[in-house]
Design an enzyme around this catalytic site. Structure first.
Site, PDB file in Angstrom:
ATOM      1  N   LYS A 128      -4.990 -27.761 -26.026  1.00  0.00           N
ATOM      2  CA  LYS A 128      -5.132 -28.581 -25.732  1.00  0.00           C
ATOM      3  C   LYS A 128      -6.438 -28.262 -24.782  1.00  0.00           C
ATOM      4  CE  LYS A 128      -4.716 -32.570 -23.878  1.00  0.00           C
ATOM      5  NZ  LYS A 128      -4.001 -32.512 -21.821  1.00  0.00           N
TER       6      LYS A 128
ATOM      7  N   HIS B  39       6.040 -32.242 -21.489  1.00  0.00           N
ATOM      8  CA  HIS B  39       6.253 -32.965 -23.324  1.00  0.00           C
ATOM      9  C   HIS B  39       6.482 -32.042 -23.920  1.00  0.00           C
ATOM     10  CE1 HIS B  39       2.434 -31.903 -22.422  1.00  0.00           C
ATOM     11  NE2 HIS B  39       2.140 -32.078 -22.141  1.00  0.00           N
TER      12      HIS B  39
ATOM     13  N   VAL C  16      -0.395 -29.881 -29.185  1.00  0.00           N
ATOM     14  CA  VAL C  16       0.478 -30.894 -29.683  1.00  0.00           C
ATOM     15  C   VAL C  16      -0.348 -32.431 -29.793  1.00  0.00           C
ATOM     16  CG1 VAL C  16       2.796 -31.329 -29.612  1.00  0.00           C
ATOM     17  CG2 VAL C  16       2.160 -29.095 -29.034  1.00  0.00           C
TER      18      VAL C  16
ATOM     19  N   HIS D 169       3.829 -28.540 -23.751  1.00  0.00           N
ATOM     20  CA  HIS D 169       4.822 -27.314 -22.950  1.00  0.00           C
ATOM     21  C   HIS D 169       5.606 -27.068 -23.695  1.00  0.00           C
ATOM     22  CE1 HIS D 169       3.333 -30.436 -19.656  1.00  0.00           C
ATOM     23  NE2 HIS D 169       2.783 -29.145 -19.267  1.00  0.00           N
TER      24      HIS D 169
ATOM     25  N   SER E  95       0.111 -35.217 -22.918  1.00  0.00           N
ATOM     26  CA  SER E  95      -0.470 -34.908 -21.892  1.00  0.00           C
ATOM     27  C   SER E  95       0.282 -35.525 -20.581  1.00  0.00           C
ATOM     28  CB  SER E  95      -2.070 -35.431 -21.198  1.00  0.00           C
ATOM     29  OG  SER E  95      -2.557 -35.427 -20.069  1.00  0.00           O
TER      30      SER E  95
ATOM     31  N   GLN F 195      -6.923 -26.876  -7.529  1.00  0.00           N
ATOM     32  CA  GLN F 195      -7.915 -27.071  -9.363  1.00  0.00           C
ATOM     33  C   GLN F 195      -7.698 -28.523  -9.169  1.00  0.00           C
ATOM     34  OE1 GLN F 195      -4.067 -25.234 -11.187  1.00  0.00           O
ATOM     35  NE2 GLN F 195      -5.210 -27.211 -12.705  1.00  0.00           N
TER      36      GLN F 195
HETATM   37  P1  AMP Z   1      -0.718 -28.357 -17.279  1.00  0.00           P
HETATM   38  O1  AMP Z   1       1.227 -28.400 -17.091  1.00  0.00           O
HETATM   39  O2  AMP Z   1      -1.307 -29.897 -17.897  1.00  0.00           O
HETATM   40  O3  AMP Z   1      -1.246 -27.452 -16.763  1.00  0.00           O
HETATM   41  O4  AMP Z   1      -0.619 -27.321 -18.818  1.00  0.00           O
HETATM   42  C1  AMP Z   1       0.617 -25.844 -18.960  1.00  0.00           C
HETATM   43  C2  AMP Z   1       0.106 -25.878 -20.665  1.00  0.00           C
HETATM   44  O5  AMP Z   1       0.526 -26.656 -20.703  1.00  0.00           O
HETATM   45  C3  AMP Z   1      -1.742 -24.942 -20.292  1.00  0.00           C
HETATM   46  O6  AMP Z   1      -1.440 -24.070 -21.330  1.00  0.00           O
HETATM   47  C4  AMP Z   1      -1.853 -26.413 -21.773  1.00  0.00           C
HETATM   48  O7  AMP Z   1      -2.628 -26.450 -22.307  1.00  0.00           O
HETATM   49  C5  AMP Z   1      -0.106 -26.839 -22.465  1.00  0.00           C
HETATM   50  N1  AMP Z   1      -0.863 -27.849 -22.895  1.00  0.00           N
HETATM   51  C6  AMP Z   1      -0.804 -29.354 -22.286  1.00  0.00           C
HETATM   52  N2  AMP Z   1      -1.212 -29.889 -23.277  1.00  0.00           N
HETATM   53  C7  AMP Z   1      -1.219 -29.262 -23.921  1.00  0.00           C
HETATM   54  C8  AMP Z   1      -0.648 -30.499 -25.782  1.00  0.00           C
HETATM   55  N3  AMP Z   1      -0.553 -31.165 -25.659  1.00  0.00           N
HETATM   56  N4  AMP Z   1      -0.276 -28.948 -26.650  1.00  0.00           N
HETATM   57  C9  AMP Z   1      -0.310 -27.789 -26.288  1.00  0.00           C
HETATM   58  N5  AMP Z   1      -0.213 -27.663 -25.230  1.00  0.00           N
HETATM   59  C10 AMP Z   1      -0.395 -28.412 -24.380  1.00  0.00           C
END
Ligand code: AMP
Length: 301
Positions: A149, A34, A176, A37, A185, A61
């Site tokens: 986030k 999204h 974001v 990312h 998310s 995790q």
């Molecule tokens: P994930 O795929 O959920 O493990 O997230 C991968 C990376 O994207 C991590 O560094 C998260 O903190 C970041 N991330 C996920 N959602 C957001 C968001 N809404 N705003 C900024 N970064 C995000």
């Protein structure tokens, strides 16, 4: 963009890049992209010659009753989105590639993993730090981009890199949000329309907490109470609502300096987290609620 699924291949490409005097930016993710990312990929693209994005839904995790099997995945859409952002290498290893043997070596960051998400997910951060340490080892010297986030994750990874002298600069990037304030998310995909509406309660609660601080409130207990009441008003059960020092996540009773107010709540099948950071100096308060994107989560897919 090339898609790589072998560790040795990724390592060799990153080493060759550095040998030629170029720099590497790394964006670790679990995919189902999204705007959150994509914003990390853009930040890496703006500062580095070679941008590596990784997609790995890391079994280590997830707790035994968590959503490892149902975690949303769409490698086709993710590949197109990463390509459009100018990513050079998309690393998509299999589980056996990352964990050829049952894991006996893990990385544990103490204290910063106590409480907040660590309270209900006792093995989560060891899984995160172990896989991130592996990615840092594979990619080598680089800057690695993480979203605010996941504020606790960012603090934990930053501390791990410092304590272990890993040759990686950990860069925190803005949270974001969608147009109505809901933090983007991958797990928002689990929400029904009604649940998506309730999900606004987290942002509303953080907004109310920030407003209370701006109005002069400095007692952590009262800021938490404001947050909890607003989240509950949206029909949600608060898992935690906490006020911590931003740098090292120490619990606070009085708000001063850089603080983070963090909240988690189950919403339907999803467990959502959100936070706001504030810089407080006497009567001066500067609130960072992140950035709102024009793209909706639907339109990114
Ligand atoms: P994930 O795929 O959920 O493990 O997230 C991968 C990376 O994207 C991590 O560094 C998260 O903190 C970041 N991330 C996920 N959602 C957001 C968001 N809404 N705003 C900024 N970064 C995000």
């Amino acid at each position: 963009m090339i898609v790589v699924d072998r560790i040795a291949d990724l390592r060799a490409r990153c080493e060759a890049t550095r040998r030629s005097g170029c720099t590497v930016g790394l964006v670790p993710t679990m995919g189902f992209f999204h705007e959150g990312h994509l914003s990390l990929m853009r930040a890496a693209r703006a500062h580095h010659d070679l941008v590596v994005t990784t997609i790995f839904v890391n079994p280590l995790q997830f707790g035994p009753d968590e959503d490892l099997d149902s975690y949303p995945r769409d490698v086709g859409a993710d590949t197109a989105a990463a390509e459009a952002e100018g990513v050079d290498i998309l690393f998509t290893p299999s589980v056996p590639e990352m964990y050829p043997e049952p894991t006996v070596t893990t990385v544990h960051v103490a204290r910063l993993t106590d409480g907040l998400c660590g309270a209900t997910r006792p093995t989560h951060f060891d899984g995160v730090t172990t896989v991130v340490a592996k990615l840092f080892s594979i990619v080598g010297p680089c800057s690695a981009y993480f979203g605010r986030k996941d504020f606790q994750q960012l603090a934990v990874v930053r501390r791990m890199a410092a304590d272990l002298d890993l040759p990686v600069e950990v860069v925190g990037c803005p949270l974001v949000r969608e147009h109505d304030g809901v933090a983007m998310s991958s797990r928002n995909a689990y929400l029904s329309a009604a649940e998506r509406e309730s999900a606004r309660g987290l942002f509303a609660g953080l907004g109310a907490a920030a407003a209370a601080v701006e109005a002069g409130e400095r007692a952590a207990a009262r800021v938490r109470a404001v947050l909890e009441a607003e989240v509950a008003r949206h029909g949600l059960d608060v898992e935690y609502a906490e006020v911590r020092r931003a740098a090292d996540l120490t619990p606070l009773t009085e708000l001063d300096g850089e603080v983070v107010v963090a909240v988690a709540a189950p919403v339907g099948r999803a467990r959502l987290i959100d936070n706001v950071t504030m810089q407080i100096a006497g009567a001066e308060v500067s609130v960072d609620l992140g950035v709102v994107t024009l793209a909706t989560q639907e339109s990114t897919r």
